[in-house]
Write a protein that holds these residues in place. Sequence first.
Motif, short mmCIF file in Angstrom:
data_model
loop_
_atom_site.label_atom_id
_atom_site.label_comp_id
_atom_site.label_asym_id
_atom_site.label_seq_id
_atom_site.Cartn_x
_atom_site.Cartn_y
_atom_site.Cartn_z
N HIS A 37 23.50 24.03 25.79
CA HIS A 37 22.63 23.66 24.28
C HIS A 37 23.17 24.44 23.41
O HIS A 37 22.14 25.45 22.91
N TYR A 38 24.39 24.50 22.87
CA TYR A 38 25.04 25.09 21.82
C TYR A 38 26.17 24.57 21.11
O TYR A 38 26.53 23.42 21.84
N VAL A 39 26.51 24.85 20.18
CA VAL A 39 27.76 24.39 19.18
C VAL A 39 28.95 25.25 19.56
O VAL A 39 28.65 26.78 19.55
N VAL A 50 30.97 31.92 15.78
CA VAL A 50 31.71 31.44 16.77
C VAL A 50 30.70 31.87 17.98
O VAL A 50 30.88 33.05 18.39
N SER A 51 30.54 30.85 18.63
CA SER A 51 29.77 31.01 19.97
C SER A 51 30.57 31.72 20.88
O SER A 51 32.12 31.48 20.75
N GLY A 52 30.18 32.31 21.93
CA GLY A 52 31.11 33.00 23.02
C GLY A 52 31.87 31.83 23.63
O GLY A 52 31.47 30.84 24.02
N GLN A 53 33.54 32.23 23.59
CA GLN A 53 34.20 31.29 24.26
C GLN A 53 34.73 32.11 25.64
O GLN A 53 35.13 33.10 25.59
N LEU A 54 34.67 30.90 26.57
CA LEU A 54 35.21 31.57 27.89
C LEU A 54 36.95 30.91 27.76
O LEU A 54 37.18 30.39 26.49
N GLY A 55 37.28 30.43 29.09
CA GLY A 55 38.78 30.14 28.83
C GLY A 55 39.02 28.65 29.44
O GLY A 55 40.05 28.59 29.95
N VAL A 138 36.20 36.94 31.24
CA VAL A 138 35.96 37.48 29.81
C VAL A 138 35.29 36.25 28.86
O VAL A 138 35.52 34.98 29.03
N GLU A 139 34.74 36.58 28.07
CA GLU A 139 33.99 35.72 26.98
C GLU A 139 33.98 36.48 25.50
O GLU A 139 33.55 37.88 25.53
N ILE A 140 34.27 35.83 24.38
CA ILE A 140 34.54 36.57 23.08
C ILE A 140 33.79 35.79 22.13
O ILE A 140 33.93 34.42 22.16
C1 LIG Z 1 29.42 29.91 27.11
C2 LIG Z 1 28.38 29.92 26.14
N1 LIG Z 1 28.83 30.41 24.86
C3 LIG Z 1 27.05 29.92 26.52
O1 LIG Z 1 26.16 30.09 25.60
O2 LIG Z 1 26.62 29.38 27.58
#
Ligand SMILES: CC(=[NH2+])C(=O)[O-]
Length: 148
Positions: A37-39, A50-55, A138-140
């Motif tokens: 539930h995010y953009v 910018v939302s946390g980015q996985l790979g 990692v998440e960025i």
């Molecule tokens: C991966 C991520 N940004 C979340 O909120 O789950």
Amino acid sequence: MGEGTRALSAIAEESIDLMTDPIERIATAAVPTPAGHYVQGTAWRDLVFVSGQLGPRPDGTHTSGEPFETQVRQALANLLAILAEAGCGPDRVLRVTAYLVGVENWPHFNRIYAEVFGDAKPARTVVPVPALNHGYLVEIEAIAARPA
Ligand SMILES: CC(=[NH2+])C(=O)[O-]
């Protein structure tokens, strides 16, 4: 209208703009659509979040079973693609937060990150965490300022 009244009126107008300026949703097909539930990102005025980015790769397949370097490069590619969609290159990034599983990965992360960001050196925090979604290491996430 006197100087003081004009100044107060300008402040009032700016306050109304602050409250009503729209929040944009940033989305690019170069990065998989979030499953949660995010953009991918939001922007308000010149600020970009910018939302946390996985790979995950653009086709949605995960790199989480692959080497740490592959995961970092893909997460950074995803982050930069979303920033680019918002009109920002790495030089427009104000702050990065990276979440790392395994603090021993910090030197590898730092080396790849330095390669990708080059001369741009945003403020940064690296947070060791016990685990990330889908087994990623990692998440960025980032905050940037887009050019006016
Ligand atoms: C991966 C991520 N940004 C979340 O909120 O789950």
